[in-house]
Design a protein around this motif. Sequence first.
Motif, mmCIF file in Angstrom:
data_model
loop_
_atom_site.group_PDB
_atom_site.id
_atom_site.type_symbol
_atom_site.label_atom_id
_atom_site.label_comp_id
_atom_site.label_asym_id
_atom_site.label_seq_id
_atom_site.Cartn_x
_atom_site.Cartn_y
_atom_site.Cartn_z
ATOM 1 N N SER A 77 0.852 -1.182 0.000
ATOM 2 C CA SER A 77 0.000 0.000 0.000
ATOM 3 C C SER A 77 0.891 1.237 0.000
ATOM 4 O O SER A 77 2.061 1.181 0.361
ATOM 5 C CB SER A 77 -0.908 0.000 1.230
ATOM 6 N N LYS A 78 0.312 2.351 -0.390
ATOM 7 C CA LYS A 78 1.081 3.594 -0.400
ATOM 8 C C LYS A 78 1.514 3.984 1.006
ATOM 9 O O LYS A 78 2.605 4.514 1.199
ATOM 10 C CB LYS A 78 0.279 4.708 -1.073
ATOM 11 N N SER A 79 0.699 3.681 2.009
ATOM 12 C CA SER A 79 1.099 4.007 3.383
ATOM 13 C C SER A 79 2.267 3.132 3.831
ATOM 14 O O SER A 79 3.150 3.590 4.557
ATOM 15 C CB SER A 79 -0.085 3.889 4.350
ATOM 16 N N CYS A 112 4.557 2.006 1.792
ATOM 17 C CA CYS A 112 5.698 2.568 1.062
ATOM 18 C C CYS A 112 6.249 3.791 1.783
ATOM 19 O O CYS A 112 7.467 3.924 1.948
ATOM 20 C CB CYS A 112 5.293 2.933 -0.369
ATOM 21 N N VAL A 113 5.368 4.669 2.223
ATOM 22 C CA VAL A 113 5.795 5.880 2.929
ATOM 23 C C VAL A 113 6.492 5.506 4.234
ATOM 24 O O VAL A 113 7.563 6.030 4.546
ATOM 25 C CB VAL A 113 4.605 6.827 3.195
ATOM 26 N N THR A 155 11.188 13.009 -4.466
ATOM 27 C CA THR A 155 10.624 12.018 -3.544
ATOM 28 C C THR A 155 11.353 12.074 -2.213
ATOM 29 O O THR A 155 10.727 12.025 -1.153
ATOM 30 C CB THR A 155 10.690 10.601 -4.148
ATOM 31 N N THR A 171 1.575 10.588 0.066
ATOM 32 C CA THR A 171 1.721 9.163 -0.214
ATOM 33 C C THR A 171 2.622 8.996 -1.429
ATOM 34 O O THR A 171 2.803 9.921 -2.223
ATOM 35 C CB THR A 171 0.368 8.479 -0.504
ATOM 36 N N VAL A 172 3.156 7.814 -1.549
ATOM 37 C CA VAL A 172 4.007 7.503 -2.692
ATOM 38 C C VAL A 172 3.868 6.013 -2.990
ATOM 39 O O VAL A 172 3.665 5.207 -2.080
ATOM 40 C CB VAL A 172 5.487 7.867 -2.414
ATOM 41 N N GLY A 173 3.917 5.690 -4.250
ATOM 42 C CA GLY A 173 3.950 4.292 -4.665
ATOM 43 C C GLY A 173 5.376 3.949 -5.066
ATOM 44 O O GLY A 173 6.006 4.700 -5.800
#
Length: 134
Positions: free
Chosen positions: A11-13, A15-16, A46, A58-60
């Motif tokens: 998930s993006k969370s 990843c963060v 980033t 958020t980030v992927g």
Amino acid sequence: MTAVIQTQDFSKSQCVAGLRAALNILDKWQASAEQACRVLRISRSTYTRARQNDAEWTVGLDADQMQRISFVLNIHAALRLVFDNPENVYGFVSMANRNEFFNGRTPLEIIAQGDMISLYETFRRIDALRGAQW
């Protein structure tokens, strides 16, 4: 026969959280922003956004980037098992190493080359220091 490669979807969370944890470790290792970007294969933008305290950001990240984060976290975990002294836990990667693989260079210099092989081989050698402590 066809080989099927399964990838983990993060998930993006996640990843963060992983990115910020890895960047905090790299900061304690005294890596420059440029070195951190090469180690994790992320852009400078980033890097900058991840350093901010924006809870909404958020980030992927792709599988390669997440694997790089995993190596940084696992190097840190191995160093914490090997050393009791925080100066060694965080300073080891900045110390010149006479091991044949490092050849007088620091582990940080090696991983900051940015290629996955250097990161993996550095992890493998540091992980070997812990012996059977897991």
